[in-house]
Design an enzyme around this catalytic site. Structure first.
Site, PDB file in Angstrom:
ATOM      1  N   ASP A   1       0.868  -1.197   0.000  1.00 55.48           N
ATOM      2  CA  ASP A   1       0.000   0.000   0.000  1.00 55.48           C
ATOM      3  C   ASP A   1       0.894   1.233   0.000  1.00 55.48           C
ATOM      4  OD1 ASP A   1      -2.497   1.472   0.164  1.00 55.48           O
ATOM      5  OD2 ASP A   1      -1.950   1.936   2.219  1.00 55.48           O
ATOM      6  N   SER A   2       0.296   2.363  -0.362  1.00 56.98           N
ATOM      7  CA  SER A   2       1.048   3.619  -0.319  1.00 56.98           C
ATOM      8  C   SER A   2       1.442   3.968   1.120  1.00 56.98           C
ATOM      9  CB  SER A   2       0.189   4.746  -0.899  1.00 56.98           C
ATOM     10  OG  SER A   2      -0.991   4.883  -0.132  1.00 56.98           O
TER      11      SER A   2
ATOM     12  N   TYR B   1      -0.751   8.642  -2.555  1.00 55.33           N
ATOM     13  CA  TYR B   1      -0.663   8.449  -3.999  1.00 55.33           C
ATOM     14  C   TYR B   1      -1.877   9.069  -4.714  1.00 55.33           C
ATOM     15  CZ  TYR B   1       2.956   4.691  -3.965  1.00 55.33           C
ATOM     16  OH  TYR B   1       4.113   3.950  -3.865  1.00 55.33           O
TER      17      TYR B   1
ATOM     18  N   CYS C   1      -4.231  -1.527  -2.270  1.00 58.23           N
ATOM     19  CA  CYS C   1      -4.363  -0.095  -2.482  1.00 58.23           C
ATOM     20  C   CYS C   1      -5.202   0.074  -3.740  1.00 58.23           C
ATOM     21  CB  CYS C   1      -2.971   0.503  -2.683  1.00 58.23           C
ATOM     22  SG  CYS C   1      -2.974   2.253  -3.106  1.00 58.23           S
TER      23      CYS C   1
ATOM     24  N   GLU D   1      -2.859   9.357   7.460  1.00 55.67           N
ATOM     25  CA  GLU D   1      -1.385   9.292   7.467  1.00 55.67           C
ATOM     26  C   GLU D   1      -0.806  10.221   8.550  1.00 55.67           C
ATOM     27  OE1 GLU D   1       0.985   7.461   5.395  1.00 55.67           O
ATOM     28  OE2 GLU D   1      -0.810   6.278   4.990  1.00 55.67           O
TER      29      GLU D   1
ATOM     30  N   CYS E   1     -11.132   2.760  -0.686  1.00 58.46           N
ATOM     31  CA  CYS E   1      -9.743   3.133  -0.391  1.00 58.46           C
ATOM     32  C   CYS E   1      -9.410   2.421   0.916  1.00 58.46           C
ATOM     33  CB  CYS E   1      -9.621   4.642  -0.214  1.00 58.46           C
ATOM     34  SG  CYS E   1      -8.024   5.136   0.488  1.00 58.46           S
TER      35      CYS E   1
ATOM     36  N   HIS F   1      -7.443   2.985   3.245  1.00 57.96           N
ATOM     37  CA  HIS F   1      -7.278   3.807   4.449  1.00 57.96           C
ATOM     38  C   HIS F   1      -8.623   4.047   5.159  1.00 57.96           C
ATOM     39  CE1 HIS F   1      -3.330   4.797   2.831  1.00 57.96           C
ATOM     40  NE2 HIS F   1      -3.053   5.519   3.902  1.00 57.96           N
TER      41      HIS F   1
HETATM   42  N1  DGL Z   1      -4.931   3.092   0.470  1.00 54.70           N
HETATM   43  C1  DGL Z   1      -4.865   3.728  -0.818  1.00 54.70           C
HETATM   44  C2  DGL Z   1      -6.086   3.320  -1.633  1.00 54.70           C
HETATM   45  O1  DGL Z   1      -6.704   2.297  -1.329  1.00 54.70           O
HETATM   46  C3  DGL Z   1      -4.684   5.192  -0.591  1.00 54.70           C
HETATM   47  C4  DGL Z   1      -4.054   5.883  -1.598  1.00 54.70           C
HETATM   48  C5  DGL Z   1      -3.294   7.149  -1.308  1.00 54.70           C
HETATM   49  O2  DGL Z   1      -2.136   7.022  -0.923  1.00 54.70           O
HETATM   50  O3  DGL Z   1      -3.848   8.202  -1.585  1.00 54.70           O
HETATM   51  O4  DGL Z   1      -6.444   3.952  -2.590  1.00 54.70           O
END
Ligand code: DGL
Length: 274
Positions: A11-12, A43, A74, A159, A193, A195
């Site tokens: 994941d990012s 990301y 992600c 984050e 997402c 997160h």
């Molecule tokens: N967890 C990522 C997703 O599912 C987040 C992406 C991000 O870093 O913006 O899209």
């Protein structure tokens, strides 16, 4: 003898931990190597080229560490990089390895949840603009009325551990109001997402109670279990000691502290460079 390796989970940043958690509950026997590219997260608002380049670098690092199977936990990376990696890179550079994403299994599951067939998808800007969910849902569930909405502040809130502040609540309320204004009939919302499940309590607290909020963790975990049944040759390449290792491109101590708080378990990470 075949070289065995862990399942890579990418994941990012911290979001993929929500997916890893559910995968480990379903499939505890496997070894896992988690990689969070926290140094370059989020990301979500980056261009296609950049997301693709970062994701491929991360996948190669996981391959180099012995993973034969990598899950892009992600949505943004799945939307912007998965297809190109599967079609262009793997056949040339890693024909025996596989990379799977989270969008396809989520769309396959989504249609069963909605009663009135009005669903909402909350995701990053990158995922929304890619229209990956719309394209996949058109194939699996054309009868659904799908409304997408991007929440560009939500990943930075997670984050930076700001989601439980007044400001955090403001952005969560603002985006929920916006998606319901687009389609007031929505009865099911997918958190598109990884997160966002970290915000699930706050999201549910700010929605009418009849709206069902779905996270992807269980969906992805069941889909992976099914994948191993259909692909025993991949299952044989995955080591099974029940271990989990965490890598981050950011400071390891920071990652360990935040990840432990978010997931309510002890997490010790190692720093790596991509
Ligand atoms: N967890 C990522 C997703 O599912 C987040 C992406 C991000 O870093 O913006 O899209």
């Amino acid at each position: 003898m075949k070289a065995l390796g862990p399942i890579g989970v990418f994941d990012s940043g911290y979001g993929g931990l929500t997916i890893l958690n559910d995968i480990r509950q379903h499939l505890p026997q496997y070894d896992y190597l988690y990689l969070g590219d926290n140094a370059r997260a989020p990301y979500g608002s980056r261009s296609f080229d950049v997301i693709y380049e970062y994701t491929w670098e991360a996948v190669q690092a996981l391959f180099d560490a012995g993973c034969s199977l990598v899950i892009l936990a992600c949505n943004t990376a799945s939307a912007k990089a998965l297809r190109t990696i599967q079609q262009k890179q793997l056949p040339h550079f890693a024909p025996d390895k596989r990379v799977l994403g989270v969008i396809r299994p989520s769309t396959e599951a989504l249609e069963v949840y909605s009663k009135n067939k009005h669903v909402g998808i909350l995701a990053t800007e990158g995922t929304v603009k890619s229209e990956s969910y719309l394209i996949e849902l058109q194939k699996f569930a054309p009868e659904l009325t799908v409304t997408q909405h991007a929440c560009p502040m939500w990943v930075p809130l997670v984050e930076n551990n700001q989601y439980q502040t007044e400001g955090g609540t403001f952005f969560i309320q603002q985006d929920l109001k916006a998606i319901l204004e687009k389609d007031p009939q929505i009865d099911t919302i997918l958190l598109g997402c990884t997160h966002y499940p970290i915000l699930k309590n706050q999201i549910e607290a700010n929605l009418p109670t009849h709206i069902r909020v779905i996270s992807q963790g269980n969906i992805v975990a069941s889909s992976l279990a099914d994948y191993f049944i259909r692909h025993p040759e991949m299952d044989e390449k995955c080591s099974k000691q029940g271990t989990v290792t965490y890598w981050t491109t950011e400071n390891a101590a920071d990652f360990s502290t935040k990840a432990s708080q978010l997931m309510e378990q002890n997490i010790e990470a190692v720093h790596i460079k991509l």
